[in-house]
Structures are given as C-alpha cells and as structure tokens.
Design a protein around this motif. Structure first.
Motif, PDB file in Angstrom:
ATOM      1  N   ILE A 101       0.848  -1.185   0.000  1.00 10.14           N
ATOM      2  CA  ILE A 101       0.000   0.000   0.000  1.00 10.14           C
ATOM      3  C   ILE A 101       0.891   1.245   0.000  1.00 10.14           C
ATOM      4  O   ILE A 101       1.648   1.476   0.939  1.00 10.14           O
ATOM      5  CB  ILE A 101      -0.928   0.001   1.229  1.00 10.14           C
ATOM      6  CG1 ILE A 101      -1.836  -1.237   1.205  1.00 10.14           C
ATOM      7  CG2 ILE A 101      -1.758   1.281   1.291  1.00 10.14           C
ATOM      8  CD1 ILE A 101      -2.654  -1.431   2.460  1.00 10.14           C
ATOM      9  N   ASP A 103       1.136   5.588  -1.321  1.00 10.55           N
ATOM     10  CA  ASP A 103       0.339   6.761  -1.683  1.00 10.55           C
ATOM     11  C   ASP A 103       0.272   6.969  -3.192  1.00 10.55           C
ATOM     12  O   ASP A 103      -0.784   7.333  -3.723  1.00 10.55           O
ATOM     13  CB  ASP A 103       0.890   8.016  -1.010  1.00 10.55           C
ATOM     14  CG  ASP A 103       0.595   8.051   0.491  1.00 10.55           C
ATOM     15  OD1 ASP A 103      -0.313   7.298   0.933  1.00 10.55           O
ATOM     16  OD2 ASP A 103       1.265   8.805   1.210  1.00 10.55           O
ATOM     17  N   LYS A 106      -2.230   4.739  -4.691  1.00 14.07           N
ATOM     18  CA  LYS A 106      -3.601   5.120  -4.342  1.00 14.07           C
ATOM     19  C   LYS A 106      -4.173   6.138  -5.329  1.00 14.07           C
ATOM     20  O   LYS A 106      -5.391   6.308  -5.398  1.00 14.07           O
ATOM     21  CB  LYS A 106      -3.648   5.699  -2.930  1.00 14.07           C
ATOM     22  CG  LYS A 106      -3.429   4.673  -1.828  1.00 14.07           C
ATOM     23  CD  LYS A 106      -3.496   5.349  -0.465  1.00 14.07           C
ATOM     24  CE  LYS A 106      -3.284   4.373   0.665  1.00 14.07           C
ATOM     25  NZ  LYS A 106      -3.317   5.040   1.995  1.00 14.07           N
ATOM     26  N   ASP A 110      -7.903   1.899  -5.754  1.00 16.24           N
ATOM     27  CA  ASP A 110      -8.285   1.885  -4.350  1.00 16.24           C
ATOM     28  C   ASP A 110      -7.707   0.632  -3.692  1.00 16.24           C
ATOM     29  O   ASP A 110      -7.670  -0.441  -4.306  1.00 16.24           O
ATOM     30  CB  ASP A 110      -9.811   1.873  -4.203  1.00 16.24           C
ATOM     31  CG  ASP A 110     -10.430   3.226  -4.466  1.00 16.24           C
ATOM     32  OD1 ASP A 110      -9.688   4.236  -4.459  1.00 16.24           O
ATOM     33  OD2 ASP A 110     -11.654   3.275  -4.683  1.00 16.24           O
TER      34      ASP A 110
END
Length: 263
Positions: A101, A103, A106, A110
């Motif tokens: 995960i 940034d 993102k 999602d």
C-alpha cells in the motif's frame, strides 16, 4: 518482534472456521461474480505448485471471503507491470499479489485495508559469504541486485541499499519476481530484495540453496487493489476485519509460513 517469531507463537489450535456472529455481520453479495488478477509468482502468497495448481495464502483467504459473502471468483494472470494499470482501467475487479500500500498507487487504484504486514529482506544464495548486510553489499561494486521496475523492492534497492540512482547499473531488471529469483540461483545477480513472507517461502522450498541475510530494510503493508470507486472495497474490508478477529488469518499464517513444505 520479528514476523517469523510472532508466527511461531501462534496457537496450534487456530481454526479457519468462522463463528456465527462474524458470518452474520458480513454482507451477502448475492452470488456476484468477480474477476481477480494475480501474478502467481510470489510464494507463499500465490504461486503455481509442481502439480500445476494455483495455491497460496491469498487464494485461501479469498476462498474464505467468497464463501462467507456469497461471491463467485474467477482468476486471471498478469505480469506485475501490467497489473495496476489493468485494474485501474477496470479490466479486472480486483488484484492480489502481495501489493504494498503506497500513496502513489492510491492515485491509480483503491486499496483494501491491510491484510498483512511484512519486512523487506535480502535474499541470497545459500553459500553467499561475500556480504552479510546492505552496507557490505553496497561496498562491493561488483555485486548486483535483481528487481522488478516500479516495485517496493526496486525502490528499497535504490534508496536503502545503493546510492539513490534509479538507473544504477548494479540493478538488473526482470519482468517477474520469480525470474529474478531464478537469476539469483543461477549466479546472474547476487541478491533479490523481498518481503520476509515471500522470502521465507523461497528459502523453505530451496533445500538450502537460498537464505536471507542482514536486518529488515523496511516495513510494508499489503492490500488488495480495486478500480477507483469500487463498491467491493467496503465489503472486502469487512471481511478482512472478520478474518483477523476470528483467527482465520493466524491459521493461514501458520499453514503457509510455518507448516507448508514444497513437495
């Protein structure tokens, strides 16, 4: 506490069964069919065994989520480089392959809530004696790292091991993680950076041909990916929370990181 040590302390009686309370809390998706894309090159999360079957931690987790939430799942495979763009464009409903995960990712897709945390390690040949950690590796200009462009291990190699130059000739790029490990075994590169989970899977399956050295180079959280705005995210997050709470993930950790032995 290191990840492997934490897993070793898991109760042997951990069960994959779900309590009625947890099952009742999860949404019923009415037999909805979704397509999940994966790389099948990241043991023990997902990989192809010697019989040709696609197996691993993530497959078991998704099977349990599908059962509890009344989902039908089919799988497609993709290279790592193509996976995030393909999910972002809506070609697939979901992606899984130990995806960190981040940034910048993102902005394209999602993420679910984290389902696993791991630490980046140096995977080397079992007889490696020229270096024992990132500093001693970096000090020998003849040593090479294998990596996939755009992955967390690639950026860890650039900024945590080498000099911050993303074009450093000491980094040899491969299309798949599995290919980089094969290059390591063949002596074409001298280390591959991996998270501790996948690294342990490769070490256990290698019969002594591989090992991990040095201290963890960083911590990363793994999540499933979805097209932006997907209504699957909330359901999967509810499922992840339930599987964490009732011990299912602990049982899968024990099965795949402690008990599993490649035949």
């Amino acid at each position: 506490m290191k990840f492997a040590a934490a897993l070793a302390g898991l109760a042997l009686t951990a069960s994959i069964s779900v309590s009625a309370a947890f099952a009742g809390d999860l949404p019923d998706l009415g037999g909805k069919e979704i397509t999940i894309v994966t790389e099948n090159a990241y043991p023990p999360l997902q990989f192809i065994d010697k019989s040709g079957a696609a197996i691993g931690w993530e497959y078991d987790a998704i099977a349990e989520l599908a059962k509890r939430m009344n989902l039908k799942v089919k799988y497609e495979t993709s290279s790592w480089d193509a996976m995030i763009p393909a999910v972002s464009e809506g070609q697939f409903d979901m992606g899984m392959t130990g995806i960190t995960i981040k940034d910048d990712r993102k902005e394209k897709v999602d993420f679910s809530d984290p389902y696993m945390r791991s630490e980046s390690m140096m995977l080397v040949r079992g007889d490696e004696a020229r270096f024992t950690d990132a500093a001693s590796f970096a000090a020998d200009a003849d040593l090479l790292i294998g990596a996939q462009a755009g992955t967390t291990p690639f950026y860890t190699a650039v900024y945590s091991v080498l000099d911050g130059n993303e074009s450093n000739p000491r980094i040899k790029l491969f299309e798949t993680f599995g290919a980089s490990v094969e290059a390591l075994k063949a002596g074409d590169v001298d280390t591959v950076l991996t998270d501790m989970t996948a690294g342990k899977g490769y070490v256990d399956a290698s019969g002594g041909a591989l090992k991990m050295v040095g201290q963890p180079l960083g911590t990363e959280d793994f999540g499933f990916i979805f097209p932006k705005g997907s209504d699957l995210v909330a359901s999967m997050n509810a499922g992840i929370a339930a599987l964490k709470a009732d011990g299912t993930f602990d049982a899968l950790n024990k099965k795949w990181f402690l008990d599993y032995k490649a035949e």
